[in-house]
Write a protein that holds these residues in place. Structure first.
Motif, short mmCIF file in Angstrom:
data_model
loop_
_atom_site.label_atom_id
_atom_site.label_comp_id
_atom_site.label_asym_id
_atom_site.label_seq_id
_atom_site.Cartn_x
_atom_site.Cartn_y
_atom_site.Cartn_z
N UNK A 171 0.68 12.35 -2.63
CA UNK A 171 1.08 12.16 -4.02
C UNK A 171 1.84 10.84 -4.19
N UNK A 172 2.72 10.54 -3.22
CA UNK A 172 3.49 9.29 -3.29
C UNK A 172 2.57 8.08 -3.17
N UNK A 173 1.60 8.16 -2.28
CA UNK A 173 0.63 7.05 -2.10
C UNK A 173 -0.13 6.79 -3.40
N UNK A 174 -0.59 7.88 -4.01
CA UNK A 174 -1.35 7.73 -5.25
C UNK A 174 -0.47 7.15 -6.36
N UNK A 175 0.78 7.61 -6.43
CA UNK A 175 1.68 7.11 -7.47
C UNK A 175 1.99 5.63 -7.27
N UNK A 176 2.10 5.20 -6.02
CA UNK A 176 2.40 3.79 -5.74
C UNK A 176 1.17 2.90 -5.89
N UNK A 177 0.00 3.51 -6.06
CA UNK A 177 -1.20 2.73 -6.31
C UNK A 177 -1.74 1.99 -5.10
N UNK A 178 -1.58 2.58 -3.90
CA UNK A 178 -2.11 1.96 -2.69
C UNK A 178 -3.15 2.88 -2.07
N UNK A 179 -4.00 2.32 -1.23
CA UNK A 179 -5.15 3.06 -0.71
C UNK A 179 -4.86 3.77 0.61
N UNK A 180 -3.89 3.27 1.38
CA UNK A 180 -3.65 3.83 2.71
C UNK A 180 -2.16 4.06 2.93
N UNK A 181 -1.85 4.89 3.93
CA UNK A 181 -0.44 5.12 4.28
C UNK A 181 0.16 3.88 4.93
N UNK A 182 -0.66 3.08 5.57
CA UNK A 182 -0.16 1.82 6.14
C UNK A 182 0.32 0.89 5.03
N UNK A 183 -0.44 0.84 3.94
CA UNK A 183 -0.04 0.02 2.80
C UNK A 183 1.23 0.58 2.16
N UNK A 184 1.34 1.91 2.13
CA UNK A 184 2.56 2.53 1.59
C UNK A 184 3.76 2.20 2.47
N UNK A 185 3.55 2.22 3.79
CA UNK A 185 4.62 1.86 4.72
C UNK A 185 5.09 0.44 4.49
N UNK A 186 4.16 -0.48 4.35
CA UNK A 186 4.51 -1.88 4.11
C UNK A 186 5.33 -2.02 2.83
N UNK A 187 4.95 -1.27 1.83
CA UNK A 187 5.63 -1.35 0.54
C UNK A 187 7.06 -0.83 0.63
N UNK A 188 7.25 0.33 1.27
CA UNK A 188 8.60 0.89 1.33
C UNK A 188 9.52 0.10 2.26
N UNK A 189 8.95 -0.55 3.27
CA UNK A 189 9.78 -1.37 4.16
C UNK A 189 10.36 -2.58 3.44
N UNK A 190 9.63 -3.11 2.47
CA UNK A 190 10.05 -4.35 1.82
C UNK A 190 10.56 -4.16 0.39
N UNK A 191 10.47 -2.93 -0.11
CA UNK A 191 10.86 -2.69 -1.50
C UNK A 191 11.68 -1.40 -1.58
N UNK A 192 13.01 -1.51 -1.60
CA UNK A 192 13.86 -0.32 -1.68
C UNK A 192 13.54 0.58 -2.87
N UNK A 193 13.11 0.00 -3.98
CA UNK A 193 12.76 0.82 -5.15
C UNK A 193 11.55 1.69 -4.84
N UNK A 194 10.58 1.14 -4.12
CA UNK A 194 9.41 1.93 -3.72
C UNK A 194 9.82 3.03 -2.76
N UNK A 195 10.75 2.71 -1.86
CA UNK A 195 11.24 3.72 -0.92
C UNK A 195 11.91 4.87 -1.66
N UNK A 196 12.70 4.55 -2.68
CA UNK A 196 13.35 5.59 -3.47
C UNK A 196 12.31 6.47 -4.15
N UNK A 197 11.23 5.86 -4.60
CA UNK A 197 10.16 6.63 -5.23
C UNK A 197 9.51 7.58 -4.24
N UNK A 198 9.28 7.11 -3.01
CA UNK A 198 8.69 7.96 -1.98
C UNK A 198 9.63 9.12 -1.65
#
Length: 275
Positions: free
Chosen positions: A40-67
């Motif tokens: 659900x978090x991956x779909x909400x963040x608009x990324x295709x893979x969990x690796x892309x989600x990982x990259x996003x949360x590592x560099x964006x605290x706001x994205x991490x809060x969303x996850x």
């Protein structure tokens, strides 16, 4: 099958990254639940893979809060499972009344529904003035919601019925007024509450309690993590103190089961043994 194996690897790496970057540890949560929420978090963040989600949360605290909002369940009710609160009122409270002062820990307090339920119950039983409540969660948004005590008006009908079935001695409406588009619960119910970020996964004991209520939290843990949490509760409870769990939770398979006796079996209420 190969894609599923790759996803499992990605998820393990993502959870490791979340722990190392932000110190939130979901590595030993039940995998089926974690997978569902991360999807659900991956779909909400608009990324295709969990690796892309990982990259996003590592560099964006706001994205991490969303996850994190997806990984921490925030579903509860006032007087959820009314028979549990009725049992607390009728069987546990008489013991608590023998103490000159009390500490009560609501672990995994979510948005505060259970905390307010206990505050109301303790007020009606004459225990409020001698009680300090600790309301803890790993979700800062949830803690802030709990400290505000504002809930949608359309939930009041169900809350009121739960309160009645739990043995309420007044009307639930006596404890709230309407405003801010919802039901605003009396601020005085939170006068003796300490709200705090605390993780059952990584944090330690912080005080001696007479009652701990941790309901519908451990069902999301694997066996090792459940044992850690129960050990924490054991070490936090004074001898003769009480532990309440959710309807689908049990101490039966815990390595710490010997530290407790069943107090009200059908409501999953346990007592810390005296010896």
């Amino acid at each position: 099958m190969e894609d599923e194996k790759i996803e499992d690897i990605e998820i393990r790496l993502l959870l490791e990254a979340l722990y190392r970057r932000y110190h939130y540890d979901f590595r030993n949560y039940a995998q089926a639940s974690i997978k569902r929420r991360l999807r659900q978090a991956r779909d909400r963040q608009g990324v295709a893979t969990y690796s892309a989600l990982q990259d996003k949360l590592l560099h964006d605290p706001a994205a991490a809060a969303g996850v994190l909002r997806f990984l921490t369940v925030q579903v509860s009710d006032f007087f959820r499972d009314p028979s549990y609160f009725k049992a607390i009122r009728e069987t546990v409270v008489p013991h608590l009344k023998t103490y000159p002062s009390l500490k009560v820990w609501i672990a995994g307090c979510s948005a505060g529904e259970e905390l307010h339920s206990f505050a109301i119950l303790f007020r009606e039983e004459g225990l409020e003035d001698r009680t300090l409540f600790y309301a803890t969660d790993i979700n800062q948004d949830a803690l802030e919601a709990a400290s505000r005590g504002i809930y949608p008006l359309d939930r009041m009908k169900a809350f009121t019925e739960n309160y009645r079935l739990a043995g309420g001695k007044a009307s639930l409406s006596d404890y709230y007024s309407t405003g801010y588009g919802g039901a605003v619960f009396d601020k005085s119910l939170r006068d003796r509450v300490v709200f705090s970020d605390h993780s059952l996964v990584t944090d330690a004991v912080f005080s001696e309690m007479q009652l701990i209520s941790c309901r519908n939290v451990m069902i999301y843990f694997d066996r090792d993590l459940q044992d850690r949490a129960v050990g924490l509760f054991r070490d936090s409870l004074g001898r003769g103190g009480f532990l309440g769990l959710g309807s689908k939770e049990t101490l039966r398979f815990s390595e710490h089961v010997g530290a407790f006796s069943e107090f009200v079996r059908e409501e999953k209420i346990y007592q810390r043994r005296q010896a």
